[in-house]
Design a protein around this motif. Structure first.
Motif, short mmCIF file in Angstrom:
data_model
loop_
_atom_site.label_atom_id
_atom_site.label_comp_id
_atom_site.label_asym_id
_atom_site.label_seq_id
_atom_site.Cartn_x
_atom_site.Cartn_y
_atom_site.Cartn_z
N VAL A 141 5.50 25.68 20.82
CA VAL A 141 5.89 25.30 19.48
C VAL A 141 6.34 26.47 18.75
O VAL A 141 5.41 27.56 18.46
N ASN A 142 7.48 26.71 18.35
CA ASN A 142 7.90 27.87 17.36
C ASN A 142 7.53 27.20 16.10
O ASN A 142 7.85 26.12 15.42
N MET A 143 6.59 28.16 15.47
CA MET A 143 5.85 27.67 13.97
C MET A 143 6.67 27.68 12.99
O MET A 143 6.44 26.59 12.15
N GLY A 144 7.68 28.38 12.96
CA GLY A 144 8.86 28.17 11.91
C GLY A 144 9.39 27.00 11.62
O GLY A 144 9.60 26.19 10.88
N GLU A 145 10.00 26.55 12.93
CA GLU A 145 10.59 25.19 12.96
C GLU A 145 9.80 24.18 13.02
O GLU A 145 10.16 23.10 12.54
N TYR A 146 8.47 24.40 13.57
CA TYR A 146 7.49 23.26 13.38
C TYR A 146 7.08 22.87 11.92
O TYR A 146 7.22 21.74 11.29
N LYS A 147 6.88 23.86 11.17
CA LYS A 147 6.74 23.68 9.64
C LYS A 147 7.93 22.97 9.09
O LYS A 147 7.75 22.16 8.29
N ARG A 148 9.33 23.43 9.35
CA ARG A 148 10.46 22.64 8.97
C ARG A 148 10.46 21.18 9.05
O ARG A 148 10.81 20.56 8.36
N SER A 149 10.02 21.10 10.51
CA SER A 149 10.27 19.60 10.90
C SER A 149 9.19 18.78 10.00
O SER A 149 9.37 17.49 9.88
N VAL A 150 7.77 19.23 9.93
CA VAL A 150 7.00 18.42 9.05
C VAL A 150 7.57 18.28 7.63
O VAL A 150 7.38 17.03 6.93
N GLU A 151 7.99 19.44 7.01
CA GLU A 151 8.49 19.18 5.66
C GLU A 151 9.70 18.26 5.55
O GLU A 151 10.04 17.71 4.39
N ASN A 152 10.18 18.02 6.59
CA ASN A 152 11.39 16.87 6.46
C ASN A 152 11.07 15.52 6.83
O ASN A 152 11.65 14.53 6.75
N VAL A 153 9.67 15.31 7.15
CA VAL A 153 9.03 13.82 7.26
C VAL A 153 9.30 13.20 5.78
O VAL A 153 8.80 13.77 4.70
N GLU A 154 9.70 11.92 5.93
CA GLU A 154 9.76 11.20 4.80
C GLU A 154 8.65 10.48 4.59
O GLU A 154 8.29 9.33 5.64
N LEU A 155 7.96 10.26 3.62
CA LEU A 155 6.72 9.72 3.36
C LEU A 155 6.97 8.25 2.66
O LEU A 155 7.99 8.04 1.99
N PRO A 156 6.35 7.24 3.02
CA PRO A 156 6.71 5.86 2.46
C PRO A 156 6.61 5.88 1.14
O PRO A 156 5.63 6.73 0.44
N PRO A 157 7.09 4.91 0.27
CA PRO A 157 6.86 5.05 -1.27
C PRO A 157 5.34 5.24 -1.81
O PRO A 157 5.23 5.79 -2.77
N SER A 158 4.52 4.42 -1.20
CA SER A 158 3.32 4.14 -1.80
C SER A 158 2.51 5.48 -1.67
O SER A 158 1.67 5.87 -2.44
N VAL A 159 2.85 6.03 -0.39
CA VAL A 159 2.09 7.45 -0.21
C VAL A 159 2.70 8.38 -1.31
O VAL A 159 1.98 9.34 -1.45
N ARG A 160 3.92 8.55 -1.42
CA ARG A 160 4.50 9.41 -2.30
C ARG A 160 3.90 9.32 -3.85
O ARG A 160 3.68 10.14 -4.37
N GLU A 161 3.68 8.19 -4.03
CA GLU A 161 3.43 7.81 -5.56
C GLU A 161 1.85 8.24 -5.40
O GLU A 161 1.62 8.98 -6.58
N PHE A 162 0.94 8.09 -4.47
CA PHE A 162 -0.41 8.51 -4.78
C PHE A 162 -0.24 10.05 -4.35
O PHE A 162 -1.19 10.49 -4.90
N ALA A 163 0.56 10.65 -3.54
CA ALA A 163 0.69 12.22 -3.47
C ALA A 163 0.87 12.71 -4.81
O ALA A 163 0.50 13.75 -5.33
N ASN A 164 1.85 12.22 -5.67
CA ASN A 164 2.15 12.61 -6.74
C ASN A 164 1.04 12.67 -7.68
O ASN A 164 0.70 13.62 -8.54
N ARG A 165 0.51 11.41 -7.92
CA ARG A 165 -0.80 11.37 -8.62
C ARG A 165 -1.72 12.40 -8.35
O ARG A 165 -2.52 12.83 -9.25
N CYS A 166 -1.97 12.56 -6.97
CA CYS A 166 -3.07 13.42 -6.72
C CYS A 166 -2.81 14.91 -7.09
O CYS A 166 -3.49 15.55 -7.60
N ASP A 167 -1.48 15.08 -7.09
CA ASP A 167 -0.82 16.40 -7.49
C ASP A 167 -1.53 16.69 -9.12
O ASP A 167 -1.87 17.74 -9.66
N ARG A 168 -1.02 15.60 -9.97
CA ARG A 168 -1.69 15.64 -11.21
C ARG A 168 -2.91 15.68 -11.50
O ARG A 168 -3.54 16.24 -12.44
#
Length: 337
Positions: free
Chosen positions: A18-45
């Motif tokens: 696994v190329n670690m740089g490419e792997y990191k980019r592949s994870v960052e491109n993952v699209e989270l479901p709306p409910s997960v994004r909502e609670f992830a944003n709230r968790c950040d706050r």
């Protein structure tokens, strides 16, 4: 076998490089479901110190180690509910281990089972972190509402509740260990701390969506999961112990072994500055403790593969392959989560 931390390529047990740089980019491109994004944003706050990478990383991985018995049409819901559960247990675990807020943790761990008077009690007056508990309560409401719609919910709800309690007990043990490092020992670390990986609750969610699963095989499946969650825990230990050591967290099996063998002392860790932490890390690595856990993972992997025929209504070989993929993902994401 190779384990090249933070290098260009990292693999284990015959995994694909696994190329670690490419792997990191592949994870960052993952699209989270709306409910997960909502609670992830709230968790950040509310929490403010969790990188979105972690949620994308685990959501992406559920495709690898979800039971084959899950109905194809339910997979998206299963991945979503397990990712939401990951956020819940991570927030709760941070209360137990990182912030040491035991009163808030004790209330939070009871939310899935009902808390007398909550949310009517005056949380702030009681010395509790009200925003964190409100986040956990709302998050659990989202998880629980989805699970109750699962076709086999009633068949597995009681065991699921028990498995959640085991997970929360593991967090309590880790918090106790950080407060009382003199109790550190590898036997208890392996026995108790592995449940922090939530492998049993994850499997419970899978089974709630698995009409084809033969319940007579439930005991055999749980026996396999015992070994697999220990393997998952080893993967987590060897890729997070450096960060946790810098945070003064003693709960990783790698650090526990270093303490028991006198390689480091609790005082050195609690009083360490950044430069001292680096020296402690180098000292632990020079004693080969991390490598011991990698070898143990390999042994467990070979052993558990001899037992996959015990379960027929689930593709147990694919499930073990998934845990191997999890290990490689742990190594590829070292330093990012």
């Amino acid at each position: 076998m190779a384990h090249e931390a933070r290098g260009q390529v990292t693999t284990i047990s015959g995994g694909t490089d696994v190329n670690m740089g490419e792997y990191k980019r592949s994870v960052e491109n993952v699209e989270l479901p709306p409910s997960v994004r909502e609670f992830a944003n709230r968790c950040d706050r509310v929490i403010g110190d969790r990188d979105r990478f972690l949620w994308k990383w685990i959501h992406n991985l559920f495709e690898e180690f979800t039971l084959s018995s899950v109905s194809k049409g339910a997979l998206a819901d299963v991945y979503e509910r397990k990712t939401l559960l990951t956020i819940f247990v991570t927030v709760l675990d941070d209360l137990a281990e990182r912030s040491g807020d035991r009163p808030t943790f004790e209330i939070g761990r009871r939310i899935p089972f009902g808390v007398d008077g909550f949310p009517d009690i005056d949380l702030e007056r009681a010395g509790l972190e009200a925003p964190v508990l409100e986040l956990l309560a709302d998050l659990w409401g989202e998880i629980d509402g989805g699970l109750r719609e699962a076709p086999q919910y009633g068949d597995y709800a009681d065991v699921f509740d028990y498995d959640l309690r085991q997970t929360f007990d593991a967090m309590e043990y880790s918090g106790l260990l950080n407060d009382q490092p003199m109790i550190a020992n590898r036997t208890e670390a392996e026995r108790h701390d592995a449940y922090n990986m939530a492998m049993f609750p994850y499997a419970g969610i899978d089974l709630m969506h698995s009409p084809s699963f033969d319940r007579d095989e439930y005991g055999a499946l749980r026996s396999l999961i015992c070994d697999l969650q220990q393997m998952a825990r080893i993967g987590n230990w060897i890729t997070t112990w450096e960060r946790e050591l810098a945070e003064g967290d003693f709960s990783s099996g790698v650090v526990v072994c270093a303490l028991r063998r006198g390689v480091i002392t609790p005082t050195e860790v609690t009083e360490a500055d950044e430069k001292t932490v680096r020296r402690l890390i180098d000292r632990i690595k020079s004693h080969g403790i991390e490598s011991e856990f990698v070898r143990e993972w390999e042994i467990r992997n070979k052993t558990v593969r001899k037992r996959t025929s015990e379960v027929e209504s689930v593709d147990a070989d694919a499930f073990v392959d998934g845990i191997q993929a999890v290990m490689n993902h742990h190594l590829a994401s070292e330093g990012y989560k």
